[in-house]
Write a protein that holds these residues in place. Structure first.
Motif, PDB file in Angstrom:
ATOM      1  N   UNK A   1      85.869 100.144  52.367  1.00 25.15           N
ATOM      2  CA  UNK A   1      85.971 101.237  51.391  1.00 25.15           C
ATOM      3  C   UNK A   1      84.846 101.260  50.361  1.00 25.15           C
ATOM      4  N   UNK A   2      84.107 100.164  50.258  1.00 21.29           N
ATOM      5  CA  UNK A   2      83.049 100.108  49.240  1.00 21.29           C
ATOM      6  C   UNK A   2      81.765  99.550  49.846  1.00 21.29           C
ATOM      7  N   UNK A   3      80.635 100.014  49.292  1.00 21.92           N
ATOM      8  CA  UNK A   3      79.341  99.446  49.668  1.00 21.92           C
ATOM      9  C   UNK A   3      78.751  98.787  48.428  1.00 21.92           C
ATOM     10  N   UNK A   4      78.123  97.638  48.627  1.00 31.79           N
ATOM     11  CA  UNK A   4      77.595  96.876  47.487  1.00 31.79           C
ATOM     12  C   UNK A   4      76.158  96.449  47.754  1.00 31.79           C
ATOM     13  N   UNK A   5      75.405  96.400  46.660  1.00 30.79           N
ATOM     14  CA  UNK A   5      74.027  95.893  46.687  1.00 30.79           C
ATOM     15  C   UNK A   5      73.841  95.073  45.413  1.00 30.79           C
TER      16      UNK A   5
ATOM     17  N   UNK B   1      78.529  97.994  43.100  1.00 27.61           N
ATOM     18  CA  UNK B   1      79.293  98.466  44.252  1.00 27.61           C
ATOM     19  C   UNK B   1      79.949  99.792  43.909  1.00 27.61           C
ATOM     20  N   UNK B   2      80.091 100.657  44.918  1.00 29.25           N
ATOM     21  CA  UNK B   2      80.726 101.970  44.702  1.00 29.25           C
ATOM     22  C   UNK B   2      81.644 102.281  45.881  1.00 29.25           C
ATOM     23  N   UNK B   3      82.639 103.119  45.605  1.00 28.30           N
ATOM     24  CA  UNK B   3      83.563 103.566  46.653  1.00 28.30           C
ATOM     25  C   UNK B   3      82.904 104.697  47.447  1.00 28.30           C
ATOM     26  N   UNK B   4      82.930 104.569  48.766  1.00 24.82           N
ATOM     27  CA  UNK B   4      82.354 105.595  49.652  1.00 24.82           C
ATOM     28  C   UNK B   4      83.235 105.696  50.900  1.00 24.82           C
ATOM     29  N   UNK B   5      82.965 106.718  51.694  1.00 16.27           N
ATOM     30  CA  UNK B   5      83.604 106.817  53.007  1.00 16.27           C
ATOM     31  C   UNK B   5      82.660 106.230  54.054  1.00 16.27           C
ATOM     32  N   UNK B   6      83.240 105.574  55.052  1.00 21.45           N
ATOM     33  CA  UNK B   6      82.445 105.002  56.147  1.00 21.45           C
ATOM     34  C   UNK B   6      82.773 105.722  57.444  1.00 21.45           C
TER      35      UNK B   6
ATOM     36  N   UNK C   1      67.899  94.587  56.745  1.00 19.27           N
ATOM     37  CA  UNK C   1      68.589  93.682  55.835  1.00 19.27           C
ATOM     38  C   UNK C   1      69.883  93.172  56.455  1.00 19.27           C
ATOM     39  N   UNK C   2      70.359  92.060  55.930  1.00 16.97           N
ATOM     40  CA  UNK C   2      71.622  91.513  56.406  1.00 16.97           C
ATOM     41  C   UNK C   2      72.810  92.323  55.875  1.00 16.97           C
ATOM     42  N   UNK C   3      73.878  92.260  56.617  1.00 17.74           N
ATOM     43  CA  UNK C   3      75.124  92.904  56.210  1.00 17.74           C
ATOM     44  C   UNK C   3      76.205  91.833  56.157  1.00 17.74           C
ATOM     45  N   UNK C   4      76.947  91.818  55.061  1.00 21.43           N
ATOM     46  CA  UNK C   4      78.060  90.877  54.899  1.00 21.43           C
ATOM     47  C   UNK C   4      79.309  91.696  54.607  1.00 21.43           C
ATOM     48  N   UNK C   5      80.394  91.372  55.294  1.00 27.78           N
ATOM     49  CA  UNK C   5      81.650  92.082  55.040  1.00 27.78           C
ATOM     50  C   UNK C   5      82.658  91.094  54.486  1.00 27.78           C
ATOM     51  N   UNK C   6      83.187  91.428  53.320  1.00 28.60           N
ATOM     52  CA  UNK C   6      84.194  90.579  52.678  1.00 28.60           C
ATOM     53  C   UNK C   6      85.284  91.503  52.158  1.00 28.60           C
ATOM     54  N   UNK C   7      86.505  91.307  52.655  1.00 25.65           N
ATOM     55  CA  UNK C   7      87.602  92.208  52.282  1.00 25.65           C
ATOM     56  C   UNK C   7      87.288  93.624  52.738  1.00 25.65           C
ATOM     57  N   UNK C   8      87.308  94.541  51.791  1.00 28.38           N
ATOM     58  CA  UNK C   8      87.011  95.947  52.110  1.00 28.38           C
ATOM     59  C   UNK C   8      85.626  96.362  51.607  1.00 28.38           C
ATOM     60  N   UNK C   9      84.786  95.353  51.405  1.00 25.95           N
ATOM     61  CA  UNK C   9      83.438  95.611  50.887  1.00 25.95           C
ATOM     62  C   UNK C   9      82.371  95.297  51.933  1.00 25.95           C
ATOM     63  N   UNK C  10      81.374  96.165  52.006  1.00 31.52           N
ATOM     64  CA  UNK C  10      80.211  95.907  52.850  1.00 31.52           C
ATOM     65  C   UNK C  10      79.014  95.694  51.925  1.00 31.52           C
ATOM     66  N   UNK C  11      78.430  94.492  52.015  1.00 24.62           N
ATOM     67  CA  UNK C  11      77.283  94.136  51.182  1.00 24.62           C
ATOM     68  C   UNK C  11      76.003  94.238  51.998  1.00 24.62           C
TER      69      UNK C  11
END
Length: 456
Positions: free
Chosen positions: A30-34, A38-43, A72-82
């Protein structure tokens, strides 16, 4: 298995992130982070099934994401994509004018080379100082090196911080200590390579590790002349070094000639000229050579009868680094031959840098490489266990005596890079830089997925 994805920015204002379907499979994100934003977005799955992550211009702006078109690398933790990691390299010494092509003076070239590994590592490294932090908004004005030029971008606080303070003096400045404490404690940002080593502390900590005991020459804090006398009678010569010295500065070798009952001191004077002076007593030597120095700040170390090349002692610089999975590797290895009459093998004292196979036959050289590598890896793991903070790289000065035994002289948390001036060591120059940033990938993953292990 980790994977890297190209982050593509498109010119629309939708709060939608398009991802490769494999990322979204069996997950609710539900969220993307850098960095710290982090902000709420649709995927949604990318309609073309490509290995890209597509974000809109409005998402880029909200995340303060600099669009360098890098995988870049992608990390998923809970409902967040970093996406990242965003790696802050903390230092001091920025020029007041902060010129666009030389923002950090003579160290600019080193940092441009360090930041140039971003494509091969899949990370976004930048440099910053305490003056670039906006605490109120949680942002930093970071210096990036992109397309062979320096660029400034406003970005969030990073995922991890790599400490590249240039010297012990800057490390002890109270306001910089406060910056470090605040970012670590309030923001829980992992901070690696946190400080310069104290020679005596390193020795005392390593003494507690049975796996490396055989590599440790006797090392004592200076207490009295009689202690030096005792060590001279045991070993024939000793080295007196500052506890917090570097670059071979302030190192003195004291040699006792038992046949003539004379004492010699080899050192480099303030004009950087190598000297050898003779005295009839140890007291005369100390009172003359160390008249303006505090011996309480010194250590006395057992002298080792080193291998020699053309009658000159040789020792070895071995770099070790942790990789993007947190494992230690030997990343560079070189021989250093002492300059004529020099007390150290440092280049500034006339020392020469050679590859092992330039000075030894292949079979013998291979044996030495194996011995030195095994010692460096054991010492790295021992120091990692014994020294506080997160260590990602170490530079060891090791010696081999005439019996073929390995000895540790020094361990450096921020090793110099003079060995990489040798043309055959250029590839290792790149490898050490690459690994020092790759370790940030591991730390980012740990801090997101297993914080209890990192912050225990």
């Amino acid at each position: 298995m980790r994977k890297r994805y190209l982050i593509e920015v498109v010119q629309n204002d939708q709060m939608i992130v398009f991802c490769p379907p494999a990322i979204l499979k069996d997950k609710t994100i539900k969220r993307i982070a850098f960095g710290s934003k982090s902000i709420a977005v649709d995927f949604l799955p990318h309609p073309d099934h490509t290995d890209r992550i597509v974000i809109s211009r409005v998402i880029q702006k909200a995340l303060l994401f600099p669009n360098f078109k890098l995988p870049l690398h992608v990390f998923i933790e809970g409902q967040n994509l970093y996406i990242g990691p965003l790696v802050g390299i903390f230092t001091a010494g920025f020029l007041h004018s902060e010129e666009e092509d030389q923002p950090i003076g003579e160290r600019t070239q080193f940092f441009s080379k360090l930041l140039s590994v971003n494509k091969t590592v899949g990370a976004l490294p930048f440099i910053f100082g305490e003056q670039h932090i906006d605490w109120e908004h949680g942002t930093i004005e970071g210096y990036f090196y992109n397309h062979r030029e320096w660029q400034k971008h406003q970005i969030p606080f990073p995922n991890v911080i790599y400490d590249r303070l240039p010297n012990r003096r800057s490390e002890g400045i109270p306001r910089l200590i406060k910056v470090k404490e605040r970012l670590q404690k309030e923001y829980l940002i992992p901070w690696y390579n946190p400080g310069f080593f104290n020679k005596l502390e390193v020795y005392e900590r390593l003494q507690q590790e049975p796996t490396v005991e055989e590599y440790l020459p006797e090392t004592q804090a200076f207490t009295s002349f009689s202690m030096i006398e005792t060590m001279l009678s045991n070993y024939g010569h000793v080295f007196i070094k500052p506890k917090n010295g570097s670059l071979g500065l302030g190192v003195h070798q004291i040699i006792y000639d038992k046949y003539d009952d004379d004492y010699f001191c080899r050192f480099q004077d303030k004009n950087e000229i190598n000297r050898l002076r003779k005295f009839s007593t140890l007291e005369q030597l100390v009172n003359n050579i160390f008249a303006n120095q505090s011996l309480e700040r010194m250590i006395v170390q057992q002298g080792i009868h080193l291998l020699r090349i053309d009658h000159r002692p040789v020792d070895f610089r071995v770099h070790t680094n942790k990789d993007d999975f947190g494992n230690w590797h030997v990343s560079a290895l070189a021989a250093k031959i002492a300059g004529p009459g020099s007390v150290t093998t440092h280049k500034r004292s006339g020392g020469e840098i050679r590859t092992i196979h330039e000075i030894f036959q292949k079979t013998e050289g291979d044996q030495y490489i194996e011995k030195l590598s095994n010692a460096a890896l054991l010492l790295s793991k021992a120091l990692d266990k014994q020294i506080e903070g997160i260590i990602g790289e170490i530079g060891f000065d090791l010696g081999i005596d005439k019996n073929g035994d390995v000895w540790l002289f020094e361990a450096n948390s921020k090793p110099g890079r003079s060995i990489f001036s040798h043309p055959e060591l250029k590839q290792f120059d790149f490898l050490t830089r690459q690994l020092s940033i790759a370790f940030a990938v591991f730390l980012t993953e740990q801090s997101l997925l297993y914080p209890e292990e990192l912050f225990q």
